[in-house]
Design an enzyme around this catalytic site. Structure first.
Site, PDB file in Angstrom:
ATOM      1  N   THR A 470      26.153 -22.153  52.500  1.00 53.70           N
ATOM      2  CA  THR A 470      24.833 -22.710  52.812  1.00 53.70           C
ATOM      3  C   THR A 470      24.834 -24.185  52.474  1.00 53.70           C
ATOM      4  OG1 THR A 470      24.026 -22.155  50.603  1.00 53.70           O
ATOM      5  CG2 THR A 470      23.607 -20.549  52.351  1.00 53.70           C
ATOM      6  N   ASN A 472      23.117 -26.904  51.052  1.00 53.58           N
ATOM      7  CA  ASN A 472      21.937 -27.133  50.213  1.00 53.58           C
ATOM      8  C   ASN A 472      21.301 -28.488  50.519  1.00 53.58           C
ATOM      9  OD1 ASN A 472      23.403 -24.939  49.162  1.00 53.58           O
ATOM     10  ND2 ASN A 472      22.426 -25.207  47.160  1.00 53.58           N
ATOM     11  N   GLU A 547      18.323 -23.739  51.577  1.00 59.11           N
ATOM     12  CA  GLU A 547      19.724 -23.545  51.969  1.00 59.11           C
ATOM     13  C   GLU A 547      19.873 -22.963  53.362  1.00 59.11           C
ATOM     14  OE1 GLU A 547      22.089 -21.301  49.109  1.00 59.11           O
ATOM     15  OE2 GLU A 547      20.350 -21.295  47.786  1.00 59.11           O
TER      16      GLU A 547
HETATM   17  P1  ADP Z   1      27.145 -25.053  47.513  1.00 57.36           P
HETATM   18  O1  ADP Z   1      26.667 -24.200  46.420  1.00 57.36           O
HETATM   19  O2  ADP Z   1      27.730 -26.341  47.049  1.00 57.36           O
HETATM   20  O3  ADP Z   1      26.119 -25.246  48.546  1.00 57.36           O
HETATM   21  P2  ADP Z   1      28.446 -23.296  49.369  1.00 57.36           P
HETATM   22  O4  ADP Z   1      29.496 -22.295  49.054  1.00 57.36           O
HETATM   23  O5  ADP Z   1      27.107 -22.800  49.735  1.00 57.36           O
HETATM   24  O6  ADP Z   1      28.342 -24.290  48.169  1.00 57.36           O
HETATM   25  O7  ADP Z   1      29.063 -24.193  50.502  1.00 57.36           O
HETATM   26  C1  ADP Z   1      28.289 -25.039  51.213  1.00 57.36           C
HETATM   27  C2  ADP Z   1      29.028 -26.151  51.927  1.00 57.36           C
HETATM   28  O8  ADP Z   1      29.945 -25.634  52.856  1.00 57.36           O
HETATM   29  C3  ADP Z   1      28.030 -26.947  52.719  1.00 57.36           C
HETATM   30  O9  ADP Z   1      27.478 -27.986  51.976  1.00 57.36           O
HETATM   31  C4  ADP Z   1      28.858 -27.439  53.875  1.00 57.36           C
HETATM   32  O10 ADP Z   1      29.449 -28.671  53.525  1.00 57.36           O
HETATM   33  C5  ADP Z   1      29.942 -26.401  54.055  1.00 57.36           C
HETATM   34  N1  ADP Z   1      29.751 -25.449  55.161  1.00 57.36           N
HETATM   35  C6  ADP Z   1      30.752 -24.960  55.902  1.00 57.36           C
HETATM   36  N2  ADP Z   1      30.309 -24.112  56.833  1.00 57.36           N
HETATM   37  C7  ADP Z   1      28.993 -24.026  56.701  1.00 57.36           C
HETATM   38  C8  ADP Z   1      27.984 -23.305  57.401  1.00 57.36           C
HETATM   39  N3  ADP Z   1      28.256 -22.488  58.423  1.00 57.36           N
HETATM   40  N4  ADP Z   1      26.709 -23.475  56.998  1.00 57.36           N
HETATM   41  C9  ADP Z   1      26.413 -24.281  55.969  1.00 57.36           C
HETATM   42  N5  ADP Z   1      27.315 -24.975  55.289  1.00 57.36           N
HETATM   43  C10 ADP Z   1      28.618 -24.881  55.629  1.00 57.36           C
HETATM   44  N1  RBF Z   2      19.134 -14.817  47.624  1.00 58.57           N
HETATM   45  C1  RBF Z   2      18.447 -13.860  46.995  1.00 58.57           C
HETATM   46  O1  RBF Z   2      18.485 -13.761  45.785  1.00 58.57           O
HETATM   47  N2  RBF Z   2      17.653 -12.980  47.695  1.00 58.57           N
HETATM   48  C2  RBF Z   2      17.554 -13.023  49.027  1.00 58.57           C
HETATM   49  O2  RBF Z   2      16.822 -12.213  49.600  1.00 58.57           O
HETATM   50  C3  RBF Z   2      18.306 -14.000  49.734  1.00 58.57           C
HETATM   51  N3  RBF Z   2      18.262 -14.070  51.079  1.00 58.57           N
HETATM   52  C4  RBF Z   2      19.025 -15.015  51.730  1.00 58.57           C
HETATM   53  C5  RBF Z   2      18.996 -15.076  53.110  1.00 58.57           C
HETATM   54  C6  RBF Z   2      19.737 -16.032  53.795  1.00 58.57           C
HETATM   55  C7  RBF Z   2      19.680 -16.070  55.289  1.00 58.57           C
HETATM   56  C8  RBF Z   2      20.534 -16.954  53.066  1.00 58.57           C
HETATM   57  C9  RBF Z   2      21.349 -17.979  53.784  1.00 58.57           C
HETATM   58  C10 RBF Z   2      20.555 -16.904  51.692  1.00 58.57           C
HETATM   59  C11 RBF Z   2      19.809 -15.948  50.999  1.00 58.57           C
HETATM   60  N4  RBF Z   2      19.810 -15.880  49.610  1.00 58.57           N
HETATM   61  C12 RBF Z   2      19.084 -14.912  48.963  1.00 58.57           C
HETATM   62  C13 RBF Z   2      20.426 -16.978  48.837  1.00 58.57           C
HETATM   63  C14 RBF Z   2      21.767 -16.730  48.261  1.00 58.57           C
HETATM   64  O3  RBF Z   2      21.641 -16.063  47.043  1.00 58.57           O
HETATM   65  C15 RBF Z   2      22.360 -18.111  48.064  1.00 58.57           C
HETATM   66  O4  RBF Z   2      22.583 -18.704  49.306  1.00 58.57           O
HETATM   67  C16 RBF Z   2      23.649 -18.061  47.291  1.00 58.57           C
HETATM   68  O5  RBF Z   2      23.393 -17.635  45.993  1.00 58.57           O
HETATM   69  C17 RBF Z   2      24.309 -19.438  47.261  1.00 58.57           C
HETATM   70  O6  RBF Z   2      23.507 -20.383  46.633  1.00 58.57           O
HETATM   71 MG    MG Z   3      25.000 -23.580  49.328  1.00 57.09          MG
END
Ligand code: ADP
Ligand code: RBF
Ligand code: MG
Length: 631
Positions: A470, A472, A547
C-alpha cells in the site's frame, strides 16, 4: 435528483478541485402505494398520506413524523418487529377564518403502527382523553391559559430502552411537542424590513409564539401533560426581553432574543459511569440535549438553538447551534432537525456506535429558490456543529409528490445496515405526505474525496505481512477536497490513483531516448485502487493511515504478482500521488489473524475492480480528474 449549488463556504476549503457531490439519501422503493388519487406519479416512496375522511383531524396536512422500531429480543432475528409512528396533522377547521393561525401542518398529534415501517395503519380510536376522534394527543382543553390551546405539533418521542431497538419492560414514553395559543402577535415581527413595510402595522396573527412542552405516557396512546416552569405550562419558551418572560427562561448569559421555540429534538447522551465522578468534579455535563427551531428577533433568521437538562423537564438554554449561511441551500433558514449517533454494522451484524460522532439532519430553506431540503451537519460533542451539505433533495420531476419541498427528517437504523429516513414532502399543489429514503453509510456524503499528496514509508508491513503493498499517503503534504488529513473518514473505500514520480510532473514513463522506461510506472496511467483509511484495527495502530493499493491488469508491463497474487509494482516512495476516493466498501475491522485480513482485502480488490469498471458519470469524472490534475 436535482442538484443545486451546495454551500459555498463548504467548498471554500477545496476550491481547487471541488468534486461533484450527490445527495446521501436516495428515495426508497416501496410497494405500498394504494391511494393514488392525490399524486399521479412519482409517489413510489410515499408511506403515509392525509386521511381521506374529510372530518378527520389529519385530513388536510401532515407534518413531522417520528418512528420507533422495536424488535422482540426473544424471538430471534426474524422475530416480531413493530413500528410506531407519531405525527402531527391539521384539518380544515383550524384554517377557518378568524382562527388566524399560521399556515403550518400543526394541529393535533396522531399515531399509527406497522410491522415493516412501510405499510401503516392509523389508530382509528386514539386516546379517549382528547378533543377529537383518532387523536393521540389533542389540544389543551383543561387550562384556558395553556400555551397549547390552539394547535400543537410533534417534536420527538423518547422512551427508555435497553438497546437501540429493544423495548424495556414498564418504560415510560416522553413526548416533546410545541404548541401555540390564540394570543395575538404582529405579523410584522416575523418579517424582514423590506417585507414588513408591505404589511399594515396592525396586521395580527395568532398561535405564532410557539412554546415547548412535555407529556408522558405508558402506552404511547394516551398522554398526560407535564407542567413546565412557565405559567403557560411550557418547559421551554422564547426569550424575549420586551415581554417580561425573562424570569421564566433559564439560560446562559448572552443568548439572542427569540420569537418562537418549536420542533424540539431531544437526544439523551448519558454521562458514562466512569466519567461521572470526573463530570461532577469538573464542569457538570447534562444528560439531555434539546435542539429547537426558532426565529431570532433582531435578524429574523430561522435558526436552531439548543438547551440542556439533567432530567429532561427543566431546561437551560445554551445558545444557537446553526444559523443560515447566506447564498446557500440554508441561506433562508435552518429548522426541524433530528440528531443521530453515527454507527456502522460490524462483521457480526451488530450496530457499532461511534462514541463521539453525531450527525444532525435538518431542514434548510434555500435563498435561491425558497425550497426546503434536508441538509446535514456533524459534531463530536453535540455542541459545535459543522455543516456538511445536502442529503436529500426535492423530487426531481415537477409532478413528484415532494417537488415543492422536503423536511422534518427522522432517521432510524434497520437490521440490515441501512439507515432509513422518514420525511415530510409537499407537492407543487400543496399536498403533504410522509415518505422514506435510505442510505447505507452516513459518511458517504462526502464522497468522492480528492487527495493530492506524497507517498511515504509506513510500517513496512503491507508487502511483507500481507503480500499487499500500500502506498501510504503523507499527512504533511496533503491537500484534499474535504479539508485536512484528520477529517478523512475511516473505512475501506475504492477509487482511482495516479503516481507522478519525483521531479517529472508530466512523466511520460519513457526515458530520454523515447524508449520505455521499465522501472518507472507511467505518470499518465490511472490505476483503480482499494483504499484503507484508519487505524488498522487488526494491528491497533495509534496513528491514522491512508493507504491505497494500486491494481494493475495482469498484462501490465511493470506488474509482478505479489506473494498473494496481487499487484506489485516497483517502489515509488516520495512520488506525488493523485487520488480520488470514490466509493465506500465497508468499515475497517479487527480480523483474527492475517489470513482472514488478507482474504478480506482480496475481496475488496475484486469489488474495487468491478465498481471502477461501471460506466457512469461519477466514475468518468473522477478518472478524468485523476488523469488531468496538475499542481
Ligand atoms: P509501507 O509500510 O512502507 O507502506 P508497503 O509494504 O505497504 O510498505 O509497501 C508500499 C510501497 O510499495 C509503496 O510505497 C510503493 O512504493 C510500492 N508499491 C509497489 N506496488 C504497489 C502497489 N500495487 N500499490 C501500492 N504500492 C505499491
Ligand atoms: N487493516 C485492518 O486492520 N482491518 C481491515 O479491515 C483492513 N482492510 C483493508 C482493506 C484494504 C483494501 C487495504 C489495502 C488495507 C486494509 N487494511 C486493514 C490495512 C492493512 O492492515 C495495512 O495495509 C497493512 O497493515 C500495512 O500497513
Ligand atoms: Mg503501505
Amino acid at each position: 435528483m436535482k442538484w443545486l449549488s451546495l454551500s459555498l463556504s463548504l467548498l471554500a476549503s477545496c476550491q481547487a478541485f471541488a468534486p461533484s457531490k450527490s445527495p446521501l439519501f436516495t428515495h426508497t422503493t416501496t410497494t405500498t402505494s394504494t391511494n393514488t388519487q392525490l399524486y399521479q406519479q412519482n409517489d413510489y416512496n410515499v408511506v403515509f398520506r392525509t386521511s381521506t375522511e374529510s372530518d378527520s383531524f389529519d385530513s388536510l396536512k401532515l407534518g413531522t413524523a417520528r418512528v420507533h422500531r422495536y424488535s422482540d429480543p426473544n424471538s430471534g432475528l426474524d422475530g416480531d418487529t413493530e413500528y410506531i409512528m407519531w405525527y402531527h396533522a391539521r384539518d380544515q377547521s383550524l384554517n377557518e377564518a378568524g382562527k388566524d393561525l399560521p399556515p403550518l401542518s400543526t394541529g393535533r398529534i396522531g399515531r399509527a403502527t406497522s410491522r415493516n415501517g412501510l405499510i401503516w395503519e392509523r389508530d382509528e380510536v386514539g386516546s379517549v382523553d382528547t378533543d377529537m376522534t383518532g387523536v393521540s394527543m389533542g389540544l389543551n382543553t383543561d387550562s384556558w391559559w395553556g400555551f397549547d390551546t390552539a394547535h400543537i405539533g410533534l417534536g420527538q418521542v423518547l422512551m427508555p430502552m435497553v438497546g437501540p431497538a429493544i423495548r424495556s419492560e414498564g418504560g415510560v414514553y416522553i413526548m416533546y411537542y410545541m404548541g401555540g395559543s390564540y394570543e395575538e402577535t404582529q405579523i410584522g415581527l416575523y418579517l424582514e424590513d423590506e417585507k414588513r413595510a408591505r404589511v399594515p402595522e396592525d396586521a395580527m396573527i395568532k398561535g405564532m409564539k410557539l412554546k415547548i412542552g412535555a407529556a408522558i405516557s405508558q402506552d404511547g396512546v394516551t398522554w398526560g401533560r407535564v407542567e413546565g416552569d412557565d405559567p403557560s405550562g411550557a418547559c421551554v419558551v422564547p426569550y424575549d426581553a420586551a415581554d417580561g418572560d425573562v424570569a421564566d427562561v433559564s439560560m446562559k448569559a448572552g443568548i439572542p432574543e427569540e420569537l418562537y421555540c418549536g420542533w424540539p429534538e431531544v437526544v439523551v447522551n448519558p454521562v458514562a459511569e466512569e466519567d461521572q465522578k470526573k463530570a461532577a468534579k469538573d464542569k457538570k455535563r447534562d444528560n439531555f440535549f434539546m435542539y429547537y427551531s426558532t426565529m431570532l428577533k433582531d435578524t429574523k433568521e430561522k435558526a436552531i438553538g439548543y438547551a440542556t437538562s439533567e432530567n429532561g423537564f427543566a431546561w437551560t438554554k445554551q445558545g444557537i447551534v446553526l444559523k443560515p449561511t447566506p447564498g446557500t441551500l440554508d441561506g433562508a433558514g435552518c429548522a426541524r432537525c433530528n440528531v443521530v449517533k453515527k454507527a456502522t454494522l460490524d462483521a457480526e451484524g451488530f450496530w457499532k456506535e461511534d462514541d463521539s460522532g453525531w450527525i444532525m439532519f435538518y431542514e434548510g430553506v434555500s435563498s435561491e429558490d425558497g425550497k426546503h431540503r434536508i441538509l446535514a451537519a456533524e459534531s463530536d460533542d453535540l455542541e459545535s456543529w459543522r455543516k456538511i451539505g445536502l442529503v436529500l433533495d426535492v423530487g426531481e420531476s415537477g409532478e413528484s409528490w415532494d417537488a415543492k419541498g422536503v423536511g422534518s427528517p427522522h432517521v432510524i437504523r434497520l437490521d440490515d445496515g441501512f439507515f432509513r429516513m422518514y420525511y415530510t414532502g409537499e407537492s407543487e399543489s400543496g399536498e403533504t405526505a410522509i415518505g422514506v429514503a435510505k442510505t447505507l453509510d452516513l459518511s458517504s456524503w462526502q464522497l468522492p474525496i480528492r487527495i493530492v499528496s506524497k507517498v511515504v514509508r509506513g510500517y513496512g508491513r503491507g508487502s511483507k505481512d500481507l503480500g499487499i503493498p500500500t502506498a501510504n499517503v503523507s499527512r504533511d503534504n496533503l491537500t484534499c477536497s474535504i479539508g485536512s488529513f484528520d477529517e478523512l473518514p475511516t473505512g475501506i473505500y475504492w477509487g482511482y490513483a495516479r503516481i507522478i514520480a519525483d521531479g517529472s510532473s508530466d512523466d511520460s514513463g519513457e526515458n530520454k531516448n523515447g524508449q520505455e522506461n521499465n522501472n518507472k510506472i507511467s505518470g499518465r496511467e490511472v490505476y483503480t485502487t482499494a483504499v484503507s483509511i484508519g487505524y488498522n484495527p487488526t494491528y491497533n495502530n495509534k496513528e491514522k493511515t491512508v493507504e491505497p493499493h494500486l491494481i494493475a491488469e495482469s498484462t501490465h508491463p511493470q506488474r509482478h504478482a505479489s506473494s498473494t497474487g496481487e499487484t506489485m509494482l516497483g517502489d515509488f516512495y516520495d512520488a506525488k500521488i493523485v487520488l480520488s476516493v470514490v466509493g465506500y466498501l465497508r468499515p475497517e475491522l479487527p480480523f483474527e489473524g492475517l489470513e482472514k485480513l488478507t482474504l478480506a482485502i482480496k475481496k475488496d480488490i475484486e469489488d474495487a475492480c468491478s465498481l471502477a469498471k461501471e460506466d457512469n458519470a461519477t466514475n468518468k469524472e473522477e478518472r478524468e480528474w485523476v488523469l488531468l490534475h496538475q499542481q
